[in-house]
Design a protein around this motif. Structure first.
Motif, PDB file in Angstrom:
ATOM      1  N   GLN A 146     -48.512  -7.544  14.327  1.00 47.18           N
ATOM      2  CA  GLN A 146     -47.803  -7.642  15.604  1.00 47.18           C
ATOM      3  C   GLN A 146     -46.895  -8.866  15.634  1.00 47.18           C
ATOM      4  O   GLN A 146     -45.741  -8.791  16.092  1.00 47.18           O
TER       5      GLN A 146
ATOM      6  N   ALA B 134     -42.712  -8.962  15.700  1.00 45.29           N
ATOM      7  CA  ALA B 134     -41.963  -9.713  16.713  1.00 45.29           C
ATOM      8  C   ALA B 134     -40.912 -10.601  16.059  1.00 45.29           C
ATOM      9  O   ALA B 134     -39.759 -10.666  16.516  1.00 45.29           O
TER      10      ALA B 134
ATOM     11  N   ASP C 293     -38.173  -8.440  14.822  1.00 48.86           N
ATOM     12  CA  ASP C 293     -37.340  -8.004  15.942  1.00 48.86           C
ATOM     13  C   ASP C 293     -36.358  -9.094  16.364  1.00 48.86           C
ATOM     14  O   ASP C 293     -35.263  -8.801  16.863  1.00 48.86           O
TER      15      ASP C 293
ATOM     16  N   THR D 192     -50.569  -5.555  23.270  1.00 43.23           N
ATOM     17  CA  THR D 192     -49.766  -4.389  22.924  1.00 43.23           C
ATOM     18  C   THR D 192     -49.926  -3.310  23.978  1.00 43.23           C
ATOM     19  O   THR D 192     -51.035  -3.085  24.476  1.00 43.23           O
TER      20      THR D 192
ATOM     21  N   THR E  92     -45.748 -10.979  25.898  1.00 37.19           N
ATOM     22  CA  THR E  92     -45.607 -10.062  24.776  1.00 37.19           C
ATOM     23  C   THR E  92     -45.662 -10.840  23.464  1.00 37.19           C
ATOM     24  O   THR E  92     -45.513 -12.066  23.443  1.00 37.19           O
ATOM     25  N   TRP E  93     -45.818 -10.131  22.355  1.00 34.23           N
ATOM     26  CA  TRP E  93     -45.770 -10.797  21.054  1.00 34.23           C
ATOM     27  C   TRP E  93     -44.381 -11.392  20.808  1.00 34.23           C
ATOM     28  O   TRP E  93     -44.241 -12.435  20.164  1.00 34.23           O
ATOM     29  N   ARG E  94     -43.340 -10.733  21.319  1.00 30.46           N
ATOM     30  CA  ARG E  94     -41.995 -11.276  21.185  1.00 30.46           C
ATOM     31  C   ARG E  94     -41.890 -12.637  21.887  1.00 30.46           C
ATOM     32  O   ARG E  94     -41.298 -13.595  21.348  1.00 30.46           O
TER      33      ARG E  94
ATOM     34  N   ALA F 138     -43.636 -15.185  19.740  1.00 30.75           N
ATOM     35  CA  ALA F 138     -42.827 -15.551  18.575  1.00 30.75           C
ATOM     36  C   ALA F 138     -41.696 -16.503  18.972  1.00 30.75           C
ATOM     37  O   ALA F 138     -41.410 -17.479  18.268  1.00 30.75           O
TER      38      ALA F 138
END
Length: 390
Positions: free
Chosen positions: A26, A30, A33, A143, A375-377, A380
């Motif tokens: 995950q 991220a 992305d 998630t 979120t994981w984003r 990150a």
């Protein structure tokens, strides 16, 4: 972005329910992305470590990650720490109390950084493991499940987690030599009386009572030796929470390892399901309306279980602590109860089960809060912002 901006994510240790592998992928997704060339490398201690790791030596990375990593304990024949052979900062994302990772935190690597899930535990690493280059507190992400159907009725509470009988853990405490046995018993008594008391503060209070002084290195070593007291607290309060709900005839669905060890005279209100791998846990959560979180071992942080509930529009019923109260709104993002006043749990659970409007408000608000910053984003992006200070 220049092509050399690369990120490397290891998965060196299998954590319960394969969660470490899941977190690694995950986080990597991220970073990918966000435009970074990201590689994930999974291995175990049984693999040919030289063959696994040597292709990454000397290569430049924006950052290197692992979860509850084995890598800080590894060194080359000449004594060079393995993680210093990566050209980039190495972050160990520690998902338990750092006391359990004493050997890794004692690494002499020059490029070792720690990420922990609790503000108090971040302070602990800074104080008792000063050789760690930087320490950051950052909750795990979560998630959104693929499931998008109708939720189950709000006639029960979901709890996902592992259980061991507290009395079995206490046998480890009783078997310890003095002074550890006596200290662990006192630490447990203090933390039951004040559930928000971190273990290190309870231990420091014991030392003061006994007019004892330890340096930082000795303190960290003793904490590691007394790991069973922290494990006991986890299971003590899990049992206390379940006892409270079941005796008030509030049905509970238990999913995870060890629940066959849980004894109760109210079995008819309890269902036990087999554990699922971490990726499937979100599908379970998404189907339910209310889920329980009991996290006394992160009393200055938040467990990923709670973030997962928010992500999947499942109302999280969690024990309050200073961090959760500062970062999440009661009856908006989550529903709080007090471990020190355990009947507040059944009161809150009953209200949630009966009040559809309240559930709906919390569910939607929590989902928006998750999307805005958990979120994981988002995790990150926050990690990437550390570069200047590290």
């Amino acid at each position: 972005m220049e092509s050399q901006e690369k990120i490397l994510v290891f998965c060196s240790r299998e954590i319960c329910y394969l969660s470490g592998n899941f977190f690694a992928h995950q986080l990597a997704a991220a970073f990918d992305d966000l435009g970074y060339e990201t590689t994930v490398c999974e291995f175990t201690s049984q693999d040919d470590l030289d063959a696994v790791l040597s292709p990454f030596f000397g290569k430049k990375y924006r950052a290197v990650f692992d979860f509850n990593s084995l890598l800080p304990r590894l060194a080359m024949d000449d004594g060079t720490p393995v993680i210093d052979l990566f050209d980039g900062p190495f972050y160990d994302y520690i998902v338990d109390h750092p006391l359990f990772h004493y050997n890794c935190l004692m690494t002499r690597a020059k490029n070792f950084h720690a990420i922990v899930l609790d503000e108090g535990q971040a302070d602990y690493v800074k104080k008792y493991h000063p050789q760690v280059k930087s320490v950051h507190m950052l909750p795990l992400g979560a998630t959104i499940a693929l499931f998008d159907g109708e939720k189950n009725p709000a006639d029960h509470i979901l709890f996902m987690g592992t259980y061991d009988a507290p009395e079995k853990v206490y046998d480890i405490v009783k078997a310890a030599p003095e002074p550890f046995c006596g200290m662990m018993k006192r630490i447990i008594e203090m933390r039951i009386a004040v559930p928000e008391l971190p273990m290190e503060e309870a231990f420091a209070a014991c030392l003061k009572e006994d007019d004892m002084e330890l340096d930082e290195a000795q303190f960290a070593l003793f904490m590691n030796t007394m790991y069973a007291s922290d494990a006991y607290i986890r299971d003590y309060f899990r049992k206390a929470a379940l006892d409270e709900l079941l005796k008030k005839k509030i049905p509970v669905q238990l999913v995870g390892e060890g629940w066959e060890k849980y004894q109760t005279p109210y079995e008819r209100y309890r269902t036990i399901e087999k554990p699922v791998t971490f990726d499937l846990s979100f599908e379970k959560i998404a189907r339910e309306q209310i889920m329980l979180d009991v996290s006394p071992i992160f009393n200055r942080g938040v467990h990923d279980r709670a973030i997962a509930g928010m992500a999947n529009r499942t109302v999280v019923l969690t024990d309050s602590n200073p961090y959760r109260c500062a970062h999440f709104k009661n009856r908006k993002d989550m529903m709080f109860y007090s471990l020190a006043k355990i009947d507040s749990l059944s009161e809150a659970a009953g209200e949630l089960m009966e009040n559809e409007k309240l559930r709906s408000e919390i569910r939607e608000n929590a989902y928006q809060t998750f999307c805005a910053g958990h979120t994981w984003r988002a995790r990150a992006k926050e990690i990437l912002s550390w570069e200047a200070e590290d």
